[in-house]
Scaffold this active site. Sequence first.
Site, PDB file in Angstrom:
ATOM      1  N   ASP A  92      53.000   0.273 -71.625  1.00 49.05           N
ATOM      2  CA  ASP A  92      53.250  -0.999 -72.294  1.00 49.05           C
ATOM      3  C   ASP A  92      53.587  -0.677 -73.752  1.00 49.05           C
ATOM      4  O   ASP A  92      52.999   0.216 -74.352  1.00 49.05           O
ATOM      5  CB  ASP A  92      51.979  -1.844 -72.190  1.00 49.05           C
ATOM      6  CG  ASP A  92      52.089  -3.208 -72.838  1.00 49.05           C
ATOM      7  OD1 ASP A  92      53.027  -3.416 -73.611  1.00 49.05           O
ATOM      8  OD2 ASP A  92      51.217  -4.043 -72.576  1.00 49.05           O
ATOM      9  N   SER A  93      54.501  -1.404 -74.330  1.00 48.60           N
ATOM     10  CA  SER A  93      54.975  -1.082 -75.688  1.00 48.60           C
ATOM     11  C   SER A  93      53.985  -1.440 -76.786  1.00 48.60           C
ATOM     12  O   SER A  93      54.183  -1.074 -77.934  1.00 48.60           O
ATOM     13  CB  SER A  93      56.282  -1.820 -75.963  1.00 48.60           C
ATOM     14  OG  SER A  93      56.046  -3.213 -76.071  1.00 48.60           O
ATOM     15  N   GLY A  94      52.933  -2.175 -76.463  1.00 43.79           N
ATOM     16  CA  GLY A  94      51.981  -2.607 -77.482  1.00 43.79           C
ATOM     17  C   GLY A  94      52.167  -4.042 -77.925  1.00 43.79           C
ATOM     18  O   GLY A  94      51.367  -4.564 -78.693  1.00 43.79           O
ATOM     19  N   GLY A  95      53.205  -4.709 -77.443  1.00 45.89           N
ATOM     20  CA  GLY A  95      53.457  -6.091 -77.839  1.00 45.89           C
ATOM     21  C   GLY A  95      52.310  -7.021 -77.501  1.00 45.89           C
ATOM     22  O   GLY A  95      51.939  -7.888 -78.296  1.00 45.89           O
ATOM     23  N   ASP A 146      58.342  -6.298 -77.730  1.00 43.69           N
ATOM     24  CA  ASP A 146      58.581  -7.735 -77.644  1.00 43.69           C
ATOM     25  C   ASP A 146      57.445  -8.476 -78.323  1.00 43.69           C
ATOM     26  O   ASP A 146      56.427  -7.889 -78.670  1.00 43.69           O
ATOM     27  CB  ASP A 146      58.675  -8.172 -76.176  1.00 43.69           C
ATOM     28  CG  ASP A 146      57.349  -7.993 -75.435  1.00 43.69           C
ATOM     29  OD1 ASP A 146      56.627  -7.018 -75.738  1.00 43.69           O
ATOM     30  OD2 ASP A 146      57.030  -8.819 -74.565  1.00 43.69           O
ATOM     31  N   GLN A 194      61.016 -13.165 -71.948  1.00 44.53           N
ATOM     32  CA  GLN A 194      60.036 -14.048 -72.572  1.00 44.53           C
ATOM     33  C   GLN A 194      60.514 -15.500 -72.432  1.00 44.53           C
ATOM     34  O   GLN A 194      61.394 -15.783 -71.640  1.00 44.53           O
ATOM     35  CB  GLN A 194      59.806 -13.649 -74.030  1.00 44.53           C
ATOM     36  CG  GLN A 194      59.018 -12.348 -74.195  1.00 44.53           C
ATOM     37  CD  GLN A 194      57.560 -12.457 -73.777  1.00 44.53           C
ATOM     38  OE1 GLN A 194      57.025 -13.542 -73.565  1.00 44.53           O
ATOM     39  NE2 GLN A 194      56.893 -11.322 -73.663  1.00 44.53           N
ATOM     40  N   GLY A 221      54.588 -12.502 -71.117  1.00 39.86           N
ATOM     41  CA  GLY A 221      54.200 -13.802 -71.638  1.00 39.86           C
ATOM     42  C   GLY A 221      53.619 -14.759 -70.622  1.00 39.86           C
ATOM     43  O   GLY A 221      53.479 -15.948 -70.891  1.00 39.86           O
ATOM     44  N   ASP A 271      50.215  -5.058 -62.993  1.00 39.34           N
ATOM     45  CA  ASP A 271      49.073  -4.378 -63.598  1.00 39.34           C
ATOM     46  C   ASP A 271      48.112  -5.444 -64.099  1.00 39.34           C
ATOM     47  O   ASP A 271      48.532  -6.562 -64.408  1.00 39.34           O
ATOM     48  CB  ASP A 271      49.504  -3.489 -64.779  1.00 39.34           C
ATOM     49  CG  ASP A 271      49.728  -4.312 -66.039  1.00 39.34           C
ATOM     50  OD1 ASP A 271      48.827  -4.334 -66.912  1.00 39.34           O
ATOM     51  OD2 ASP A 271      50.788  -4.971 -66.163  1.00 39.34           O
ATOM     52  N   HIS A 340      35.451   0.102 -55.932  1.00 35.75           N
ATOM     53  CA  HIS A 340      35.659  -0.864 -54.847  1.00 35.75           C
ATOM     54  C   HIS A 340      36.834  -1.790 -55.161  1.00 35.75           C
ATOM     55  O   HIS A 340      37.716  -1.990 -54.321  1.00 35.75           O
ATOM     56  CB  HIS A 340      34.406  -1.711 -54.601  1.00 35.75           C
ATOM     57  CG  HIS A 340      34.710  -2.899 -53.750  1.00 35.75           C
ATOM     58  ND1 HIS A 340      34.815  -2.832 -52.384  1.00 35.75           N
ATOM     59  CD2 HIS A 340      35.010  -4.181 -54.092  1.00 35.75           C
ATOM     60  CE1 HIS A 340      35.158  -4.019 -51.916  1.00 35.75           C
ATOM     61  NE2 HIS A 340      35.276  -4.853 -52.935  1.00 35.75           N
TER      62      HIS A 340
END
Length: 376
Positions: A92-95, A146, A194, A221, A271, A340
């Site tokens: 993930d880019s961190g947005g 983003d 987005q 988003g 995810d 689990h």
Amino acid sequence: MHFNLLQTDTASSARAATITTAHGTIETPIFMPVGTVASVKGVHQRELREDINPDIILGNTYHLYLRPQIKVLEAAGGLHKFMNWDRNILTDSGGYQVYSLSANRKIKEDGVKFKSHIDGSMHLFTPENVMEVQRSIGADIIMAFDECTPYPCDYQYAQRSMHMTHRWLDRCIKHLAKTPVKYDYEQAFFPIVQGSTYKDLRMQSAEYIANAGAVGNAIGGLSVGEPAEEMYAMTEVVTNILPADKPRYLMGVGTPTNILENIALGIDMFDCVMPTRNGRNGTLFTSHGILNIKNKKWETDFSPLDEHGTVWVDQEYSKAYVRHLFKVNEMLARQIGTLHNLGFYMWLVREARKHILAGDFATWKEKMVRQMDNRL
């Protein structure tokens, strides 16, 4: 990266496919366990490989940038070598993390200035340096930078934010083209749709992202507090526009029911921290519903956590024993809960794939949704 679409369900838009990169083949639909800081929390890599057996896991640019820092990852030869993981990784880019720091960040056209949650130090993320950071991390699939808008979000803000995300995408693509890979394999780049929960904005954004011509695409988003019906509506709008011959990744989603409903709408990749976070807190997902293992009703129940036995802990430990571990605050309880839940999520997406290939996904999905929403 190569995407091979094998079959689409006749009664829905569910797809079975494969994604192939330098680190192996990913069978979709796929759930990616979240390994935010180079670790799926509380799980050994050996357990991941042998018991959960995902084709891909997720790391996070924001957290890895702060700790252990890029210089350490580069010295190790990239994230795969650093954490001893020889399969696929997506970053993930961190947005989203910047979005979650709303009190400690300032968004401008150039990028996002933010305060570290660790020591209060100031940092700047731009589309350009986020591409460089992801080159250094070395994930197989990397994301565009983003802005993730909150929910609720007024139309004007969502529109401005969407257009800025598109401008940032153009900068990401331009900079990525002149930033060589750090290691001996290529990286696949996914832009992010987005537009909050506004249909016209989602359509505009999906068209812009589709026209970027990337090898895969993501939807961001969503799963930020909106009702599930709005999530599904926006996903359907977007999947009707994004190209069918490329993978579609719905970021940060979600519950088992969310996953099945979005698979039915044509999503390939997911995810979420929910299985690991809830597992650590004693909320277990099963094929028959949601189990709060701390409840007294399980005190003398010596049956398995889930009779499907989606991972080895289900054969070895009973509900009564796992409840006992949680009540005495034993660390093993959190590990068992995590294993689990991850095992169940992986079983769920693999069963979905089997039913897509068998041609009866829609019928199976309706049955599973009814069962999984039960509170046991």
